[in-house]
Design a protein around this motif. Structure first.
Motif, PDB file in Angstrom:
ATOM      1  N   ALA A  52      10.269   5.768  -7.773  1.00  0.00           N
ATOM      2  CA  ALA A  52       9.082   6.513  -7.354  1.00  0.00           C
ATOM      3  C   ALA A  52       8.685   7.539  -8.406  1.00  0.00           C
ATOM      4  O   ALA A  52       7.498   7.704  -8.711  1.00  0.00           O
ATOM      5  N   LYS A  53       9.656   8.232  -8.984  1.00  0.00           N
ATOM      6  CA  LYS A  53       9.342   9.194 -10.041  1.00  0.00           C
ATOM      7  C   LYS A  53       8.769   8.490 -11.269  1.00  0.00           C
ATOM      8  O   LYS A  53       7.846   8.996 -11.900  1.00  0.00           O
ATOM      9  N   THR A  54       9.293   7.315 -11.582  1.00  0.00           N
ATOM     10  CA  THR A  54       8.799   6.544 -12.723  1.00  0.00           C
ATOM     11  C   THR A  54       7.359   6.095 -12.480  1.00  0.00           C
ATOM     12  O   THR A  54       6.518   6.172 -13.373  1.00  0.00           O
ATOM     13  N   MET A  55       7.084   5.627 -11.274  1.00  0.00           N
ATOM     14  CA  MET A  55       5.721   5.185 -10.948  1.00  0.00           C
ATOM     15  C   MET A  55       4.755   6.354 -10.989  1.00  0.00           C
ATOM     16  O   MET A  55       3.625   6.207 -11.469  1.00  0.00           O
ATOM     17  N   LEU A  56       5.173   7.516 -10.508  1.00  0.00           N
ATOM     18  CA  LEU A  56       4.293   8.685 -10.548  1.00  0.00           C
ATOM     19  C   LEU A  56       4.075   9.142 -11.985  1.00  0.00           C
ATOM     20  O   LEU A  56       2.980   9.532 -12.347  1.00  0.00           O
ATOM     21  N   ALA A  57       5.135   9.116 -12.801  1.00  0.00           N
ATOM     22  CA  ALA A  57       4.994   9.521 -14.204  1.00  0.00           C
ATOM     23  C   ALA A  57       4.085   8.536 -14.939  1.00  0.00           C
ATOM     24  O   ALA A  57       3.274   8.934 -15.765  1.00  0.00           O
ATOM     25  N   GLY A  58       4.197   7.242 -14.633  1.00  0.00           N
ATOM     26  CA  GLY A  58       3.344   6.243 -15.257  1.00  0.00           C
ATOM     27  C   GLY A  58       1.897   6.417 -14.847  1.00  0.00           C
ATOM     28  O   GLY A  58       0.993   6.230 -15.645  1.00  0.00           O
ATOM     29  N   GLY A  59       1.651   6.804 -13.597  1.00  0.00           N
ATOM     30  CA  GLY A  59       0.286   7.019 -13.112  1.00  0.00           C
ATOM     31  C   GLY A  59      -0.357   8.228 -13.773  1.00  0.00           C
ATOM     32  O   GLY A  59      -1.535   8.232 -14.074  1.00  0.00           O
ATOM     33  N   ARG A  60       0.445   9.269 -14.017  1.00  0.00           N
ATOM     34  CA  ARG A  60      -0.084  10.465 -14.671  1.00  0.00           C
ATOM     35  C   ARG A  60      -0.391  10.201 -16.146  1.00  0.00           C
ATOM     36  O   ARG A  60      -1.307  10.762 -16.691  1.00  0.00           O
ATOM     37  N   ALA A  61       0.417   9.336 -16.757  1.00  0.00           N
ATOM     38  CA  ALA A  61       0.205   9.068 -18.172  1.00  0.00           C
ATOM     39  C   ALA A  61      -1.083   8.297 -18.401  1.00  0.00           C
ATOM     40  O   ALA A  61      -1.696   8.418 -19.453  1.00  0.00           O
ATOM     41  N   LEU A  62      -1.541   7.538 -17.414  1.00  0.00           N
ATOM     42  CA  LEU A  62      -2.753   6.749 -17.570  1.00  0.00           C
ATOM     43  C   LEU A  62      -4.029   7.579 -17.369  1.00  0.00           C
ATOM     44  O   LEU A  62      -5.093   7.179 -17.785  1.00  0.00           O
ATOM     45  N   GLN A  63      -3.900   8.733 -16.695  1.00  0.00           N
ATOM     46  CA  GLN A  63      -5.081   9.545 -16.403  1.00  0.00           C
ATOM     47  C   GLN A  63      -5.445  10.399 -17.620  1.00  0.00           C
ATOM     48  O   GLN A  63      -4.596  11.075 -18.187  1.00  0.00           O
TER      49      GLN A  63
ATOM     50  N   ALA B 282      21.158   3.215  -3.360  1.00  0.00           N
ATOM     51  CA  ALA B 282      19.837   2.623  -3.109  1.00  0.00           C
ATOM     52  C   ALA B 282      18.770   3.707  -3.013  1.00  0.00           C
ATOM     53  O   ALA B 282      17.680   3.573  -3.586  1.00  0.00           O
ATOM     54  N   VAL B 283      19.074   4.798  -2.311  1.00  0.00           N
ATOM     55  CA  VAL B 283      18.112   5.904  -2.199  1.00  0.00           C
ATOM     56  C   VAL B 283      17.879   6.528  -3.572  1.00  0.00           C
ATOM     57  O   VAL B 283      16.743   6.866  -3.923  1.00  0.00           O
ATOM     58  N   LEU B 284      18.935   6.656  -4.367  1.00  0.00           N
ATOM     59  CA  LEU B 284      18.776   7.180  -5.727  1.00  0.00           C
ATOM     60  C   LEU B 284      17.883   6.258  -6.557  1.00  0.00           C
ATOM     61  O   LEU B 284      17.003   6.729  -7.290  1.00  0.00           O
ATOM     62  N   GLY B 285      18.067   4.953  -6.439  1.00  0.00           N
ATOM     63  CA  GLY B 285      17.220   4.004  -7.155  1.00  0.00           C
ATOM     64  C   GLY B 285      15.764   4.084  -6.718  1.00  0.00           C
ATOM     65  O   GLY B 285      14.855   4.022  -7.546  1.00  0.00           O
ATOM     66  N   ILE B 286      15.534   4.240  -5.419  1.00  0.00           N
ATOM     67  CA  ILE B 286      14.166   4.381  -4.913  1.00  0.00           C
ATOM     68  C   ILE B 286      13.537   5.659  -5.448  1.00  0.00           C
ATOM     69  O   ILE B 286      12.376   5.677  -5.849  1.00  0.00           O
ATOM     70  N   TRP B 287      14.305   6.738  -5.476  1.00  0.00           N
ATOM     71  CA  TRP B 287      13.793   8.015  -5.978  1.00  0.00           C
ATOM     72  C   TRP B 287      13.430   7.899  -7.457  1.00  0.00           C
ATOM     73  O   TRP B 287      12.364   8.353  -7.877  1.00  0.00           O
TER      74      TRP B 287
ATOM     75  N   GLY C 155       0.813  -1.206   0.000  1.00  0.00           N
ATOM     76  CA  GLY C 155       0.000   0.000   0.000  1.00  0.00           C
ATOM     77  C   GLY C 155       0.848   1.257   0.000  1.00  0.00           C
ATOM     78  O   GLY C 155       0.458   2.277   0.529  1.00  0.00           O
ATOM     79  N   LEU C 156       2.001   1.188  -0.616  1.00  0.00           N
ATOM     80  CA  LEU C 156       2.992   2.244  -0.594  1.00  0.00           C
ATOM     81  C   LEU C 156       2.482   3.496  -1.301  1.00  0.00           C
ATOM     82  O   LEU C 156       1.910   3.421  -2.382  1.00  0.00           O
ATOM     83  N   ASN C 157       2.725   4.625  -0.689  1.00  0.00           N
ATOM     84  CA  ASN C 157       2.383   5.905  -1.287  1.00  0.00           C
ATOM     85  C   ASN C 157       3.622   6.406  -2.027  1.00  0.00           C
ATOM     86  O   ASN C 157       4.594   6.831  -1.419  1.00  0.00           O
ATOM     87  N   TRP C 158       3.597   6.359  -3.353  1.00  0.00           N
ATOM     88  CA  TRP C 158       4.768   6.699  -4.155  1.00  0.00           C
ATOM     89  C   TRP C 158       5.136   8.165  -4.021  1.00  0.00           C
ATOM     90  O   TRP C 158       6.315   8.523  -4.101  1.00  0.00           O
TER      91      TRP C 158
ATOM     92  N   ALA D  55       9.187  11.982  -2.077  1.00  0.00           N
ATOM     93  CA  ALA D  55       9.561  13.155  -1.282  1.00  0.00           C
ATOM     94  C   ALA D  55      10.607  12.796  -0.223  1.00  0.00           C
ATOM     95  O   ALA D  55      11.571  13.546  -0.021  1.00  0.00           O
ATOM     96  N   ILE D  56      10.430  11.660   0.447  1.00  0.00           N
ATOM     97  CA  ILE D  56      11.397  11.249   1.474  1.00  0.00           C
ATOM     98  C   ILE D  56      12.752  10.960   0.851  1.00  0.00           C
ATOM     99  O   ILE D  56      13.795  11.400   1.358  1.00  0.00           O
ATOM    100  N   SER D  57      12.773  10.224  -0.263  1.00  0.00           N
ATOM    101  CA  SER D  57      14.052   9.901  -0.898  1.00  0.00           C
ATOM    102  C   SER D  57      14.714  11.146  -1.471  1.00  0.00           C
ATOM    103  O   SER D  57      15.938  11.281  -1.423  1.00  0.00           O
ATOM    104  N   GLU D  58      13.932  12.084  -1.984  1.00  0.00           N
ATOM    105  CA  GLU D  58      14.503  13.338  -2.484  1.00  0.00           C
ATOM    106  C   GLU D  58      15.123  14.137  -1.342  1.00  0.00           C
ATOM    107  O   GLU D  58      16.219  14.683  -1.487  1.00  0.00           O
ATOM    108  N   PHE D  59      14.456  14.191  -0.200  1.00  0.00           N
ATOM    109  CA  PHE D  59      15.007  14.870   0.971  1.00  0.00           C
ATOM    110  C   PHE D  59      16.315  14.220   1.414  1.00  0.00           C
ATOM    111  O   PHE D  59      17.298  14.902   1.712  1.00  0.00           O
TER     112      PHE D  59
END
Length: 160
Positions: free
Chosen positions: A147-158, A139-144, A64-67, A72-76
């Motif tokens: 997460a950006k890829t998942m958010l971009a993919g979610g926006r492309a579907l809307q 690892a943090v860079l990979g997570i970031w 149930g991860l909030n991307w 935001a956490i990984s960017e910080f």
């Protein structure tokens, strides 16, 4: 007896397959299970199975991860850790090698991978502090990026 013609949950499509998110969560859960075994070094198969199952289950509960929050956490963490790691690496680099110092100074992002490549075989273990810090940063860079890829993919579907 007849079964309900309209079940509450439709059956899963067997041809659907896993999404990228499900693959990432499964890979992370398996990796964390293996890391827990490596870290705790249990004695016996049963103890190892218990530790692996616990780590796998705990990590797999991240479905149930909030991307957006993860991004935001990984960017910080990247903003906070990058200058600190870069300064620490510049302090340690002259003692190691001239190419390492040049790579660290000119290519701070790529330098983390270089230090992992240079220190891991030299020390024989990934437990050198600089190698661990570089691995954490990567690892943090990979997570970031994920997460950006998942958010971009979610926006492309809307639809707009």
């Amino acid at each position: 007896m007849t079964e309900n013609a309209t079940p509450a949950k439709p059956s899963a499509d067997p041809a659907r397959g896993y999404s990228l998110r499900e693959w990432l969560i499964d890979a992370l859960a398996l990796g964390m299970g293996g890391l827990a075994i490596y870290h705790y070094k249990p004695e016996g198969l049963l103890a190892g199975l218990i530790i692996f199952t616990g780590a796998y289950t705990l990590t797999h509960s991240l479905q149930g991860l909030n991307w957006q929050s993860l991004r935001a956490i990984s960017e910080f963490l990247l903003i906070l850790l990058t200058p600190t790691i870069h300064l620490g690496m510049l302090v340690m680099a002259p003692a190691a090698s001239v190419p390492g110092m040049v790579a660290t100074f000119l290519l701070p992002g790529i330098a983390q991978a270089y230090w992992l490549w240079a220190l891991w075989p030299a020390t024989g273990a990934p437990s050198h502090p600089l190698a661990m810090i570089c691995a954490a940063w990567l690892a943090v860079l990979g997570i970031w990026i994920a997460a950006k890829t998942m958010l971009a993919g979610g926006r492309a579907l809307q639809p707009n």
